[in-house]
Scaffold this motif. Structure first.
Motif, short mmCIF file in Angstrom:
data_model
loop_
_atom_site.label_atom_id
_atom_site.label_comp_id
_atom_site.label_asym_id
_atom_site.label_seq_id
_atom_site.Cartn_x
_atom_site.Cartn_y
_atom_site.Cartn_z
N UNK A 12 16.13 -20.31 -12.58
CA UNK A 12 14.84 -20.89 -12.90
C UNK A 12 14.15 -20.86 -11.68
N UNK A 13 14.53 -21.18 -10.56
CA UNK A 13 13.53 -21.28 -9.64
C UNK A 13 13.15 -20.06 -8.75
N UNK A 14 13.46 -18.95 -9.29
CA UNK A 14 13.27 -17.61 -8.98
C UNK A 14 13.73 -17.38 -7.49
N UNK A 15 14.58 -17.66 -7.18
CA UNK A 15 15.18 -17.52 -5.87
C UNK A 15 16.53 -16.81 -5.81
N UNK A 16 17.13 -16.47 -4.45
CA UNK A 16 18.34 -15.72 -4.35
C UNK A 16 19.55 -16.41 -4.41
N UNK A 17 20.57 -15.81 -5.04
CA UNK A 17 21.89 -16.37 -5.36
C UNK A 17 23.06 -15.48 -4.75
N UNK A 18 23.92 -16.09 -4.07
CA UNK A 18 24.93 -15.28 -3.41
C UNK A 18 26.28 -16.06 -4.03
N UNK A 19 26.94 -15.05 -4.81
CA UNK A 19 28.16 -15.63 -5.41
C UNK A 19 29.23 -15.42 -4.57
N UNK A 20 29.74 -16.35 -3.80
CA UNK A 20 30.73 -16.06 -2.59
C UNK A 20 32.06 -15.85 -3.45
N UNK A 21 32.22 -16.83 -4.36
CA UNK A 21 33.40 -16.50 -5.39
C UNK A 21 33.87 -15.01 -5.53
N UNK A 22 32.90 -14.48 -6.28
CA UNK A 22 32.95 -13.14 -6.85
C UNK A 22 32.84 -12.06 -5.70
N UNK A 23 31.79 -12.29 -4.99
CA UNK A 23 31.49 -11.18 -3.84
C UNK A 23 32.33 -11.30 -2.67
N UNK A 24 32.74 -12.43 -2.27
CA UNK A 24 33.62 -12.47 -1.06
C UNK A 24 35.07 -12.66 -1.07
N UNK A 25 35.38 -13.98 -1.82
CA UNK A 25 36.89 -14.25 -1.96
C UNK A 25 37.82 -13.78 -2.97
N UNK A 26 37.23 -13.40 -4.10
CA UNK A 26 38.04 -12.67 -5.04
C UNK A 26 38.40 -11.25 -4.50
N UNK A 27 37.59 -10.60 -3.75
CA UNK A 27 38.08 -9.39 -3.33
C UNK A 27 38.87 -9.44 -2.16
N UNK A 28 38.89 -10.61 -1.24
CA UNK A 28 39.66 -10.85 -0.18
C UNK A 28 41.02 -11.29 -0.68
N UNK A 29 41.06 -12.09 -1.58
CA UNK A 29 42.53 -12.47 -2.20
C UNK A 29 43.25 -11.11 -2.93
N UNK A 30 42.74 -10.24 -2.90
CA UNK A 30 43.41 -8.82 -3.88
C UNK A 30 44.30 -8.36 -2.33
N UNK A 31 44.03 -8.40 -1.07
CA UNK A 31 44.53 -8.10 -0.02
C UNK A 31 45.49 -8.96 0.63
N UNK A 32 45.02 -10.33 0.77
CA UNK A 32 45.69 -11.33 1.47
C UNK A 32 45.84 -12.52 0.50
N UNK A 33 47.03 -13.28 0.98
CA UNK A 33 47.66 -14.32 0.37
C UNK A 33 46.75 -15.38 0.43
#
Length: 214
Positions: free
Chosen positions: A160-181
């Motif tokens: 709504x404010x036309x700024x950048x969004x970084x999805x740390x859950x989906x882009x960072x931690x979900x992939x990380x949890x596939x390889x680490x406990x």
């Protein structure tokens, strides 16, 4: 001009951003031990001719309400070129660890309205909203579900404010949890280990078009 060339970079949020930083003036640990310090070190080591002015304004336990109270002092008066905001974890957590203390709960409508108001006040050249996250691989977990919802709310504010969004859950931690406990990334599922903090730094730098092969 590439965003990575900007000199004055400010990070604001809760304990994840704070990273045990010192608030003492001129103290050597003003950036903390987490992702903010990693980002600064990587930027300065890769681009030594630049003199980055990185500020860490994370304070443990903060919700969006707390950011609102200190926005003038910690953001507007600093006038950063790049502004990174990571908030929402405690807005969710208080609803689980203090369920009977309703006055401490920040519900979706207040979260969105306050967040949008803060963003609209800032004059930073580029603003990034970082999603809250929960290190729980079971997506049906109640707290994980609510954290995902607040991540969606954060994304809606960015759009709504036309700024950048970084999805740390989906882009960072979900992939990380596939390889680490989960507990290897964050023992309490909230506060990342050094691996988790480096993963956050890596994601943010990638969004800044950081050249990893420099």
């Amino acid at each position: 001009m590439s965003a990575i060339q900007s000199e004055r970079i400010l990070f604001i949020g809760d304990s994840i951003t704070e990273g045990y930083r010192s608030e003492r003036e001129h103290h050597s640990n003003q950036l903390g031990y987490g992702y903010v310090s990693f980002i600064y070190a990587l930027l300065q080591a890769t681009y030594p001719s630049k003199h980055y002015k990185v500020s860490n304004k994370g304070i443990g336990g903060n919700t969006i309400r707390d950011l609102q109270k200190r926005w003038q002092r910690d953001v507007l008066s600093v006038k950063p070129d790049l502004l990174f905001i990571m908030i929402g974890i405690n807005d969710v957590w208080r609803q689980f660890d203090q369920p009977s203390t309703i006055s401490e709960h920040v519900y979706p409508d207040e979260f969105i309205e306050t967040y949008r108001h803060l963003v609209q006040q800032s004059s930073a050249k580029k603003i990034f909203l970082l999603s809250p996250f929960y290190i729980q691989s079971e997506k049906g977990d109640p707290m994980r579900k609510m954290m995902d919802h607040y991540g969606t709310l954060t994304k809606s504010v960015a759009q709504s404010c036309n700024i950048s969004f970084i999805d740390l859950q989906k882009q960072t931690f979900d992939p990380l949890m596939q390889g680490l406990d989960d507990i290897e990334i964050a023992q309490d599922r909230i506060h990342p280990s050094s691996v988790g903090h480096m993963a956050i730094a890596r994601t943010i730098l990638t969004h800044l078009d950081y050249k990893w092969d420099n």
